[in-house]
Enzyme design. Sequence first.
Site, PDB file in Angstrom:
ATOM      1  N   SER A 149       0.862  -1.186   0.000  1.00 14.48           N
ATOM      2  CA  SER A 149       0.000   0.000   0.000  1.00 14.48           C
ATOM      3  C   SER A 149       0.894   1.229   0.000  1.00 14.48           C
ATOM      4  O   SER A 149       2.084   1.141   0.342  1.00 14.48           O
ATOM      5  CB  SER A 149      -0.842  -0.016   1.284  1.00 14.48           C
ATOM      6  OG  SER A 149      -1.476   1.222   1.499  1.00 14.48           O
ATOM      7  N   TYR A 162      -1.866  -0.599  10.636  1.00 14.24           N
ATOM      8  CA  TYR A 162      -1.955  -0.934   9.197  1.00 14.24           C
ATOM      9  C   TYR A 162      -0.627  -0.603   8.509  1.00 14.24           C
ATOM     10  O   TYR A 162      -0.082  -1.405   7.755  1.00 14.24           O
ATOM     11  CB  TYR A 162      -3.106  -0.164   8.558  1.00 14.24           C
ATOM     12  CG  TYR A 162      -3.331  -0.489   7.087  1.00 14.24           C
ATOM     13  CD1 TYR A 162      -3.757  -1.758   6.692  1.00 14.24           C
ATOM     14  CD2 TYR A 162      -3.122   0.475   6.093  1.00 14.24           C
ATOM     15  CE1 TYR A 162      -3.964  -2.060   5.350  1.00 14.24           C
ATOM     16  CE2 TYR A 162      -3.328   0.187   4.760  1.00 14.24           C
ATOM     17  CZ  TYR A 162      -3.750  -1.085   4.391  1.00 14.24           C
ATOM     18  OH  TYR A 162      -3.956  -1.378   3.054  1.00 14.24           O
TER      19      TYR A 162
HETATM   20  P1  NDP Z   1     -11.477  -5.944  -0.243  1.00 15.33           P
HETATM   21  O1  NDP Z   1     -11.986  -5.797   1.156  1.00 15.33           O
HETATM   22  O2  NDP Z   1     -12.404  -5.703  -1.370  1.00 15.33           O
HETATM   23  O3  NDP Z   1     -10.824  -7.385  -0.439  1.00 15.33           O
HETATM   24  C1  NDP Z   1     -10.179  -8.073   0.593  1.00 15.33           C
HETATM   25  C2  NDP Z   1     -10.129  -9.530   0.207  1.00 15.33           C
HETATM   26  O4  NDP Z   1      -9.439 -10.248   1.234  1.00 15.33           O
HETATM   27  C3  NDP Z   1     -11.507 -10.154   0.066  1.00 15.33           C
HETATM   28  O5  NDP Z   1     -11.536 -10.976  -1.070  1.00 15.33           O
HETATM   29  C4  NDP Z   1     -11.637 -10.996   1.319  1.00 15.33           C
HETATM   30  O6  NDP Z   1     -12.448 -12.128   1.047  1.00 15.33           O
HETATM   31  C5  NDP Z   1     -10.188 -11.411   1.531  1.00 15.33           C
HETATM   32  N1  NDP Z   1      -9.956 -11.870   2.884  1.00 15.33           N
HETATM   33  C6  NDP Z   1     -10.199 -11.218   4.048  1.00 15.33           C
HETATM   34  N2  NDP Z   1      -9.885 -11.997   5.088  1.00 15.33           N
HETATM   35  C7  NDP Z   1      -9.453 -13.180   4.568  1.00 15.33           C
HETATM   36  C8  NDP Z   1      -8.989 -14.391   5.137  1.00 15.33           C
HETATM   37  N3  NDP Z   1      -8.895 -14.561   6.476  1.00 15.33           N
HETATM   38  N4  NDP Z   1      -8.636 -15.398   4.306  1.00 15.33           N
HETATM   39  C9  NDP Z   1      -8.725 -15.242   2.966  1.00 15.33           C
HETATM   40  N5  NDP Z   1      -9.124 -14.113   2.371  1.00 15.33           N
HETATM   41  C10 NDP Z   1      -9.490 -13.097   3.175  1.00 15.33           C
HETATM   42  O7  NDP Z   1     -10.231  -4.954  -0.328  1.00 15.33           O
HETATM   43  P2  NDP Z   1      -9.150  -4.605  -1.481  1.00 15.33           P
HETATM   44  O8  NDP Z   1      -9.400  -5.362  -2.689  1.00 15.33           O
HETATM   45  O9  NDP Z   1      -9.074  -3.145  -1.523  1.00 15.33           O
HETATM   46  O10 NDP Z   1      -7.825  -5.118  -0.747  1.00 15.33           O
HETATM   47  C11 NDP Z   1      -6.927  -6.025  -1.305  1.00 15.33           C
HETATM   48  C12 NDP Z   1      -5.521  -5.675  -0.840  1.00 15.33           C
HETATM   49  O11 NDP Z   1      -5.184  -4.397  -1.343  1.00 15.33           O
HETATM   50  C13 NDP Z   1      -5.330  -5.609   0.676  1.00 15.33           C
HETATM   51  O12 NDP Z   1      -4.105  -6.227   1.012  1.00 15.33           O
HETATM   52  C14 NDP Z   1      -5.262  -4.118   0.943  1.00 15.33           C
HETATM   53  O13 NDP Z   1      -4.514  -3.817   2.096  1.00 15.33           O
HETATM   54  C15 NDP Z   1      -4.603  -3.621  -0.322  1.00 15.33           C
HETATM   55  N6  NDP Z   1      -4.799  -2.206  -0.587  1.00 15.33           N
HETATM   56  C16 NDP Z   1      -6.042  -1.716  -0.863  1.00 15.33           C
HETATM   57  C17 NDP Z   1      -6.210  -0.350  -1.035  1.00 15.33           C
HETATM   58  C18 NDP Z   1      -7.551   0.262  -1.256  1.00 15.33           C
HETATM   59  O14 NDP Z   1      -7.661   1.488  -1.202  1.00 15.33           O
HETATM   60  N7  NDP Z   1      -8.608  -0.493  -1.518  1.00 15.33           N
HETATM   61  C19 NDP Z   1      -5.072   0.571  -0.994  1.00 15.33           C
HETATM   62  C20 NDP Z   1      -3.820  -0.067  -0.719  1.00 15.33           C
HETATM   63  C21 NDP Z   1      -3.700  -1.402  -0.530  1.00 15.33           C
HETATM   64  P3  NDP Z   1     -13.373 -12.934   2.095  1.00 15.33           P
HETATM   65  O15 NDP Z   1     -13.970 -11.928   3.027  1.00 15.33           O
HETATM   66  O16 NDP Z   1     -14.357 -13.612   1.197  1.00 15.33           O
HETATM   67  O17 NDP Z   1     -12.448 -13.909   2.770  1.00 15.33           O
END
Ligand code: NDP
Length: 253
Positions: A149, A162
């Site tokens: 990030s 975070y």
């Molecule tokens: P989302 O919340 O849309 O996606 C998060 C994903 O992680 C979901 O598919 C969720 O699926 C999965 N997840 C959560 N907990 C678990 C678990 N215990 N096991 C397996 N999967 C899990 O967020 P983003 O797509 O935005 O985030 C993706 C990445 O990008 C993260 O690492 C985030 O820190 C990073 N990021 C995002 C930014 C943003 O602004 N959106 C900016 C910078 C970085 P489920 O709940 O079905 O398990």
Amino acid sequence: MADRLDSTVALVTGASSGIGEATALELAAHGANVAIAARRRDRLDDLAERIRDVGVDALVLETDVTDEASVRAMVSETVARFGRLDTVVANAGVMLLGPVENAPVQEWERMIDLNLKGLLYTAHAALPHLLAAAESEPRNVTDLILISSVAGRVARLGNGVYTLTKHGVGAFAESLRQEVTKRHVRVSLIEPGAVATELASHNRPEILAATQARLAGVERLEAVDIAEAISFVVTRPRRVAVNEVLIRPTEQE
Ligand code: NDP
């Protein structure tokens, strides 16, 4: 075509929404078979249909990446089904913001378990297969993409734990890169700014409101913008390793 991923196999964690979902679709569009992992099976089943619609295969893996045994099963089922592993995107993550003072400690534990330990388990389980596939056709190079990030580069008031987890991802990426790059496993760090996904919605209401106020008027990135950066990285020729990509919305300070 040089930028195709035909006959390769990708695995994306956190594929049930946001960046992971868009990345799975993007890699499929480049010809990769894709294993998709997360906890919400219904979302993965729907995504698998859309992946198959582009003419490649999909494997749904109901996985909790905070559980090491679940991660080992995720990787071994992928290799059992497709016979190899070329591209891994360790994307699953959670962002729980707020002051350190009086923070609910279980929020810190969730971030450390998922953003750090989940990513480490994923890298550890996948690495032997990435090293093996890097020695064979079709590409003789493989990719481990670690999703960090902007918070992995810059600490801000209110994101203490975070930013700790994402700085940790960056440090780990560079050390692992040095360990495996001569064996043609490319370790790449992707550092998005604000992307329109479900990520912020897991925050307490008052924290969510403060985050939205800070980014008022900023046109967010879309998940596909990050997915396209990832597909650029993994489709480079064998000699090119894009180590780090920082992508902010143009209007984000
Ligand atoms: P989302 O919340 O849309 O996606 C998060 C994903 O992680 C979901 O598919 C969720 O699926 C999965 N997840 C959560 N907990 C678990 C678990 N215990 N096991 C397996 N999967 C899990 O967020 P983003 O797509 O935005 O985030 C993706 C990445 O990008 C993260 O690492 C985030 O820190 C990073 N990021 C995002 C930014 C943003 O602004 N959106 C900016 C910078 C970085 P489920 O709940 O079905 O398990």
